[in-house]
Design a protein around this motif. Structure first.
Motif, short mmCIF file in Angstrom:
data_model
loop_
_atom_site.label_atom_id
_atom_site.label_comp_id
_atom_site.label_asym_id
_atom_site.label_seq_id
_atom_site.Cartn_x
_atom_site.Cartn_y
_atom_site.Cartn_z
N ARG A 118 0.83 -1.21 0.00
CA ARG A 118 0.00 0.00 0.00
C ARG A 118 0.86 1.26 0.00
O ARG A 118 0.51 2.27 -0.60
CB ARG A 118 -0.94 -0.01 1.20
N ASN A 171 -0.94 4.68 -6.24
CA ASN A 171 -2.38 4.51 -6.02
C ASN A 171 -3.16 4.47 -7.34
O ASN A 171 -2.72 4.97 -8.36
CB ASN A 171 -2.91 5.67 -5.16
N CYS A 172 -4.33 3.83 -7.26
CA CYS A 172 -5.28 3.80 -8.39
C CYS A 172 -4.66 3.19 -9.65
O CYS A 172 -4.81 3.72 -10.75
CB CYS A 172 -5.81 5.20 -8.68
N THR A 173 -3.94 2.09 -9.48
CA THR A 173 -3.38 1.39 -10.64
C THR A 173 -3.82 -0.06 -10.62
O THR A 173 -4.10 -0.63 -9.56
CB THR A 173 -1.84 1.43 -10.64
N HIS A 174 -3.89 -0.64 -11.81
CA HIS A 174 -4.25 -2.05 -11.92
C HIS A 174 -3.26 -2.92 -11.16
O HIS A 174 -3.65 -3.88 -10.48
CB HIS A 174 -4.27 -2.45 -13.39
N LYS A 176 -1.41 -2.26 -8.50
CA LYS A 176 -1.59 -2.20 -7.04
C LYS A 176 -2.82 -2.99 -6.62
O LYS A 176 -2.77 -3.76 -5.65
CB LYS A 176 -1.69 -0.75 -6.57
N ASP A 177 -3.91 -2.82 -7.33
CA ASP A 177 -5.13 -3.55 -7.00
C ASP A 177 -4.90 -5.06 -7.07
O ASP A 177 -5.36 -5.82 -6.21
CB ASP A 177 -6.26 -3.16 -7.95
N ILE A 195 -2.62 -6.24 -4.08
CA ILE A 195 -3.37 -6.27 -2.81
C ILE A 195 -4.29 -7.49 -2.77
O ILE A 195 -4.37 -8.20 -1.75
CB ILE A 195 -4.19 -4.97 -2.63
N LYS A 196 -4.96 -7.77 -3.87
CA LYS A 196 -5.86 -8.92 -3.93
C LYS A 196 -5.09 -10.23 -3.72
O LYS A 196 -5.53 -11.11 -2.98
CB LYS A 196 -6.59 -8.93 -5.27
#
Length: 280
Positions: free
Chosen positions: A188, A193-196, A198-199, A202-203
């Motif tokens: 994190r 932030n707000c990038t594919h 990073k998402d 995290i998943k």
């Protein structure tokens, strides 16, 4: 599977001062000199490596290059645990971060600095994301010099890889949720932030954490990068054939889902510190 150094993909000069030998499943870097180009790469990437991508774009003085260099020096010279092994470990991990940034092979999902205190991070050394395959890789970095009982530079490099393998095998089979929580917090902080990417990271890390809570975590479910950073004269280099054999054996043992090996060889670790100290 590549054995005995066959199947070379590329032998090249990565940047002036750094030679690269790439094979299927493993790669060797020989840092022949702390060239002006390598110093430039350290300058360009140090803030993002230490603090994270978004922080490197901040106008705050605490995230400036000068402040980051000074913080690195403080951590390097901290009285608590300021041993030679610790110093080698810091320089070795910094070098792999810088090389990963130059290569762009992975998106790095963990900052170099421990955010809580001036000590090594508690948990995994580096979490990496491969955008091409949407796969998470966990890296373990071991740094050191050739020991008296080791025959040559190759034996020393393989010894570091073995230590990385054993440590990561143990951690990935432990039911220790805090390791995954630390990795989640690091991702994190580190990734933009707000990038594919990073998402996705995290998943994937949340799934690993959930598996740990359920007691079904296993090293065989994880992709790993085993990194050995050897500080040793370039007159005797780590041999790709021997690294290839080690890669083949670890892959054959199937204790990890996929394995990738990186070795870095540089004559001394002090030169990197001396450069950073001069920058401060």
């Amino acid at each position: 599977m590549i054995l005995e150094g066959e199947g070379v993909l590329d032998v090249m000069e990565l940047i002036p001062g750094v030679k690269k030998e790439e094979y299927s499943g493993y790669v060797l870097y020989h840092i022949e000199s702390l060239s002006a180009e390598l110093k430039g790469e350290i300058r360009n990437h140090l803030v993002s490596v230490c603090h994270g991508t978004d922080q490197s774009k901040s106008s705050s003085k605490i995230y400036s290059y000068k402040a980051t260099v000074k913080e690195f020096i403080r951590r390097y010279n901290t009285r608590k645990g300021s041993t030679e092994d610790r110093k080698k470990g810091m320089i070795g991990e910094l070098l792999i971060h810088i090389i990963l940034e130059i290569e762009g092979r992975f998106s790095v999902a963990s900052p170099f600095f421990n955010m809580e205190e001036r000590s090594f991070k508690k948990g995994y050394d580096v979490a990496l994301f491969d955008s091409n395959t949407s796969a998470l890789w966990i890296a373990e970095v071991k740094s050191g010099e050739k020991q008296s009982a080791q025959k040559d530079a190759s034996a020393a490099g393989i010894g570091l890889i073995n230590t990385a393998k054993n440590d990561l095998y143990k951690r990935l089979n432990d039911e220790n949720e805090s390791l995954w929580l630390n990795a989640l917090n690091a991702a994190r902080v580190s990734m933009s932030n707000c990038t594919h990417q990073k998402d996705a990271v995290i998943k994937l890390l949340e799934k690993c954490a959930d598996d740990s809570v359920r007691g079904i975590n296993s090293s065989s479910n994880h992709n790993v990068v085993l990194v050995g950073v050897l500080f040793h004269p370039m007159t005797e280099r780590i041999n790709s054939i021997k690294i290839g054999k080690k890669y083949g054996k670890i892959a054959k043992d199937k204790i990890f889902d996929n394995v990738f090996i990186i070795t870095i060889q540089k004559q001394t670790y002090e030169a990197v510190y001396d450069f950073l100290e001069s920058e401060a």
